[in-house]
Design a protein around this motif. Structure first.
Motif, PDB file in Angstrom:
ATOM      1  N   ARG A 191     -37.364  17.986  18.409  1.00  9.73           N
ATOM      2  CA  ARG A 191     -37.859  17.142  18.083  1.00  9.73           C
ATOM      3  C   ARG A 191     -38.086  17.540  16.799  1.00  9.73           C
ATOM      4  O   ARG A 191     -38.522  18.649  15.788  1.00  9.73           O
ATOM      5  CB  ARG A 191     -39.800  16.744  17.987  1.00  9.73           C
ATOM      6  CG  ARG A 191     -40.563  15.728  16.839  1.00  9.73           C
ATOM      7  CD  ARG A 191     -41.471  15.070  17.338  1.00  9.73           C
ATOM      8  NE  ARG A 191     -41.972  14.406  16.119  1.00  9.73           N
ATOM      9  CZ  ARG A 191     -42.689  13.297  16.110  1.00  9.73           C
ATOM     10  NH1 ARG A 191     -43.310  12.835  17.714  1.00  9.73           N
ATOM     11  NH2 ARG A 191     -43.547  12.407  14.830  1.00  9.73           N
ATOM     12  N   VAL A 212     -37.041  12.810  12.509  1.00  7.49           N
ATOM     13  CA  VAL A 212     -38.199  11.558  11.608  1.00  7.49           C
ATOM     14  C   VAL A 212     -38.657  11.538  10.938  1.00  7.49           C
ATOM     15  O   VAL A 212     -38.174  10.508  10.608  1.00  7.49           O
ATOM     16  CB  VAL A 212     -39.143  13.084  12.380  1.00  7.49           C
ATOM     17  CG1 VAL A 212     -40.906  12.683  12.056  1.00  7.49           C
ATOM     18  CG2 VAL A 212     -39.749  13.293  13.679  1.00  7.49           C
ATOM     19  N   ASP A 251     -43.155   8.017  16.422  1.00  6.20           N
ATOM     20  CA  ASP A 251     -43.559   7.996  17.136  1.00  6.20           C
ATOM     21  C   ASP A 251     -43.448   7.462  19.087  1.00  6.20           C
ATOM     22  O   ASP A 251     -42.976   7.926  19.817  1.00  6.20           O
ATOM     23  CB  ASP A 251     -45.236   9.083  17.841  1.00  6.20           C
ATOM     24  CG  ASP A 251     -45.334   9.436  16.512  1.00  6.20           C
ATOM     25  OD1 ASP A 251     -44.406  10.576  16.441  1.00  6.20           O
ATOM     26  OD2 ASP A 251     -46.503   9.459  16.166  1.00  6.20           O
ATOM     27  N   GLN A 303     -40.553   5.474  19.490  1.00  6.83           N
ATOM     28  CA  GLN A 303     -39.936   5.257  20.027  1.00  6.83           C
ATOM     29  C   GLN A 303     -39.188   6.281  19.692  1.00  6.83           C
ATOM     30  O   GLN A 303     -38.053   6.347  21.017  1.00  6.83           O
ATOM     31  CB  GLN A 303     -38.795   4.829  18.395  1.00  6.83           C
ATOM     32  CG  GLN A 303     -37.336   4.524  18.291  1.00  6.83           C
ATOM     33  CD  GLN A 303     -36.613   4.293  16.913  1.00  6.83           C
ATOM     34  OE1 GLN A 303     -36.419   4.843  15.780  1.00  6.83           O
ATOM     35  NE2 GLN A 303     -36.579   2.253  17.093  1.00  6.83           N
ATOM     36  N   LEU A 304     -39.910   7.300  19.943  1.00 12.64           N
ATOM     37  CA  LEU A 304     -39.284   9.134  20.296  1.00 12.64           C
ATOM     38  C   LEU A 304     -39.590   9.092  21.779  1.00 12.64           C
ATOM     39  O   LEU A 304     -38.797   9.748  22.202  1.00 12.64           O
ATOM     40  CB  LEU A 304     -39.822   9.981  19.236  1.00 12.64           C
ATOM     41  CG  LEU A 304     -39.126   9.894  17.780  1.00 12.64           C
ATOM     42  CD1 LEU A 304     -39.470  11.256  17.004  1.00 12.64           C
ATOM     43  CD2 LEU A 304     -37.768  10.117  18.336  1.00 12.64           C
ATOM     44  N   GLU A 334     -37.237   8.221  25.724  1.00  6.44           N
ATOM     45  CA  GLU A 334     -37.190   9.410  26.922  1.00  6.44           C
ATOM     46  C   GLU A 334     -36.723   9.024  27.927  1.00  6.44           C
ATOM     47  O   GLU A 334     -36.299   9.501  29.128  1.00  6.44           O
ATOM     48  CB  GLU A 334     -38.621  10.173  27.045  1.00  6.44           C
ATOM     49  CG  GLU A 334     -39.190  11.973  26.166  1.00  6.44           C
ATOM     50  CD  GLU A 334     -40.361  12.152  25.958  1.00  6.44           C
ATOM     51  OE1 GLU A 334     -40.913  11.593  27.046  1.00  6.44           O
ATOM     52  OE2 GLU A 334     -40.861  12.743  25.112  1.00  6.44           O
TER      53      GLU A 334
END
Length: 172
Positions: free
Chosen positions: A133, A138, A152, A154-155, A159
């Motif tokens: 990250r 970001v 948060d 979207q990240l 996965e």
């Protein structure tokens, strides 16, 4: 001089002949449904210890036009597993990169960490990925108008992705 030139042409010809040629033998959609080829042919090829290349297709919205943009990646499959009629390939760690849909389009390195991204991708269409990250990434997402909660989510959602996959084998 003429002999040297002839010898160089000969070496170039040998080099061209020794380069690997790959052919896609299996392709699946993002749900693992066969698009082309036979998954069993891929499994047989893997179980005989042959090298595999894996490709996957990502679609994303262009940040300005909102059009869907298609991006494809290809790499050598690292650690390969067959399980319950499917093939899973671990993708070796790379420098994490991202698309820049500018004119002309480009791809940029997210950071300078050599172990920024790894993944396992399967003929099931599922790609499980881990990545560093990066605060620059970001910030870029926040600058594009997303809230911290959206970034948060979207990240986290990234996965595990469903992607169209392509599996290629060497013809040599």
């Amino acid at each position: 001089m003429k002999r040297t030139f002839t010898f160089l042409i000969f070496l170039c010809s040998l080099s061209a002949l020794s380069q690997s040629n790959y052919r896609v033998i299996f392709e699946a959609d993002s749900k693992g449904k066969t698009i082309s080829g036979k998954r069993q042919d891929l499994i047989n090829y893997v179980q005989n210890g042959n090298p595999i290349r894996v490709g996957w297709v990502l679609n994303f919205k262009h940040p300005k036009t909102r059009d869907i943009v298609e991006m494809q990646h290809w790499t050598d499959a690292g650690f390969i597993t067959t399980l319950d009629g499917h093939v899973f390939a671990q993708i070796k760690s790379i420098y994490q990169q991202g698309p820049s849909p500018s004119e002309p389009p480009s791809v940029f390195l997210v950071d300078d960490k050599p172990n920024g991204w790894v993944a396992i991708i399967g003929t099931t269409g599922v790609m499980r990925q881990k990545y560093t990250r990066d605060e620059k990434m970001v910030k870029m997402m926040l600058d594009s108008g997303l809230s911290q909660e959206e970034v948060d989510k979207q990240l986290k959602d990234m996965e595990i992705l469903n992607v169209r996959t392509k599996w290629a084998v060497s013809l040599n």
